[in-house]
Scaffold this active site. Structure first.
Site, short mmCIF file in Angstrom:
data_model
loop_
_atom_site.label_atom_id
_atom_site.label_comp_id
_atom_site.label_asym_id
_atom_site.label_seq_id
_atom_site.Cartn_x
_atom_site.Cartn_y
_atom_site.Cartn_z
N SER A 62 0.83 -1.20 0.00
CA SER A 62 0.00 0.00 0.00
C SER A 62 0.86 1.25 0.00
O SER A 62 1.97 1.27 0.55
CB SER A 62 -0.90 0.01 1.24
OG SER A 62 -1.51 1.28 1.42
N TYR A 73 -2.85 -1.41 9.96
CA TYR A 73 -2.86 -1.65 8.51
C TYR A 73 -1.51 -1.32 7.89
O TYR A 73 -0.95 -2.11 7.11
CB TYR A 73 -3.97 -0.82 7.87
CG TYR A 73 -4.04 -0.91 6.37
CD1 TYR A 73 -4.65 -1.99 5.74
CD2 TYR A 73 -3.49 0.09 5.56
CE1 TYR A 73 -4.72 -2.07 4.35
CE2 TYR A 73 -3.56 0.02 4.18
CZ TYR A 73 -4.17 -1.06 3.58
OH TYR A 73 -4.23 -1.14 2.21
#
Length: 249
Positions: A141, A154
Site C-alpha cells: 500500500s 494496517y
C-alpha cells in the site's frame, strides 16, 4: 503468459480484485478466488460469466481462522492440482487513533493481512518447487510511505509484506520462483469510505499525484498480470508503486 496457470487470489472479488480476476481468466488462467463477501462474490461471478468456462473456483474462506484456511487450501489443491501464482491481496483496514487500538486489534489485522498470506505461500510452495517456477505477488500500500493517520495496524501489516517479499525472493529464487510486491496508490474503492469528506479527499489525491486522474482497477490488474506472467521471470524482490506519481521510489 498466464494461459494454463492456476492462480490463488485472496480478496479476489473486492474493489481491486474483480478486474484482475476477469483479466487473468480472459488470458487463460484458472483463478481460485478467495473472498468472504457473498455480495461481491456474486458480482464477480456475474462479471466473469463470459470468461470462466469452468476456470473460476470460488472459496468463501475466513482468513482470520488460519487453521481452517489451510484446511481449505489443501482441499482446493486436491481439486486444482497446484497453485502456480499466489496473489496476497485480502486485507482489513480499521481506522481509529493508535491509542484506541487494542493489541487484539493489531493481531487481527496482522492475521488477515499477513499471516493468511504466509499460509497461502506455505500451501503453494511445494508445487512451485516441483514445477521449477512460481509467482508470488504481495499487495502492499502507498500508506507505508507515510501521510495517513489512524491506520497504524494496517500500515504495519503492509510494510511486513514488503519485508516478506524480499526475504522470500532471496530464499525461493533458486527454485525459479519470483516474489514481488505492488503498492497501489489511492483508488476509489470501498476502502475510501473511511474518509469523512469524500470530495475533499478526492481533491487531495489529485493534487498529490503527478497524473491528474484517479486510478482504476484496470491499472492494478495490468501490473499484477505482468508480474504473474512468464515475461517477468527475471524480476524479483521488487516493489512496484502504482500511484500516478504520488510517491516516487
Amino acid at each position: 503468459m498466464v494461459n494454463g496457470r492456476t492462480v490463488l487470489y485472496t480478496g479476489a472479488a473486492g474493489g481491486l480484485g474483480l478486474e484482475t480476476t476477469v483479466l487473468l481468466l480472459r488470458r487463460g488462467a484458472t483463478v481460485v478466488a478467495v473472498d468472504n463477501d457473498p455480495a461481491k462474490v456474486a458480482q464477480l461471478q456475474a462479471a466473469a460469466a463470459d470468461e470462466t468456462t469452468g476456470r473460476l473456483v470460488v472459496s468463501q474462506a475466513d482468513l482470520s481462522d488460519l487453521a481452517a484456511f489451510r484446511t481449505e487450501l489443501d482441499r482446493l489443491l486436491g481439486e486444482v492440482g497446484r497453485f502456480d501464482v499466489v496473489i496476497n491481496n485480502a486485507a482489513i483496514y480499521p481506522s481509529k487513533p493508535f491509542e484506541d487500538f487494542t493489541v487484539e486489534d493489531h493481531q487481527l489485522v496482522q492475521r488477515v493481512n499477513v499471516d493468511a498470506g504466509i499460509v497461502a505461500v506455505q500451501a503453494a510452495l511445494p508445487g512451485m518447487r516441483a514445477a521449477g517456477r512460481g509467482r508470488i505477488i504481495n499487495i502492499s500500500s502507498i500508506t507505508i510511505s507515510g501521510g495517513w493517520a489512524n491506520l497504524s495496524p494496517y500500515v504495519a501489516s503492509k510494510a511486513a509484506l514488503i519485508g516478506l517479499t524480499r526475504a522470500w525472493a532471496r530464499e525461493f529464487g533458486p527454485y525459479g520462483i519470483t516474489v514481488n510486491a505492488i503498492a497501489p496508490g489511492a483508488f476509489p474503492t470501498d476502502a475510501e469510505k473511511i474518509h469523512p469528506d469524500p470530495e475533499g479527499y478526492d481533491r487531495m489525491v489529485l493534487d498529490a499525484q503527478a497524473i491528474k486522474r484517479r486510478g482504476s482497477a484496470d491499472d492494478i490488474a495490468a501490473a499484477i498480470a505482468f508480474f504473474a506472467a512468464d515475461e517477468a521471470s527475471f524480476i524479483t524482490g521488487q516493489t512496484l508503486h502504482v500511484n500516478g506519481g504520488w510517491v516516487m521510489a
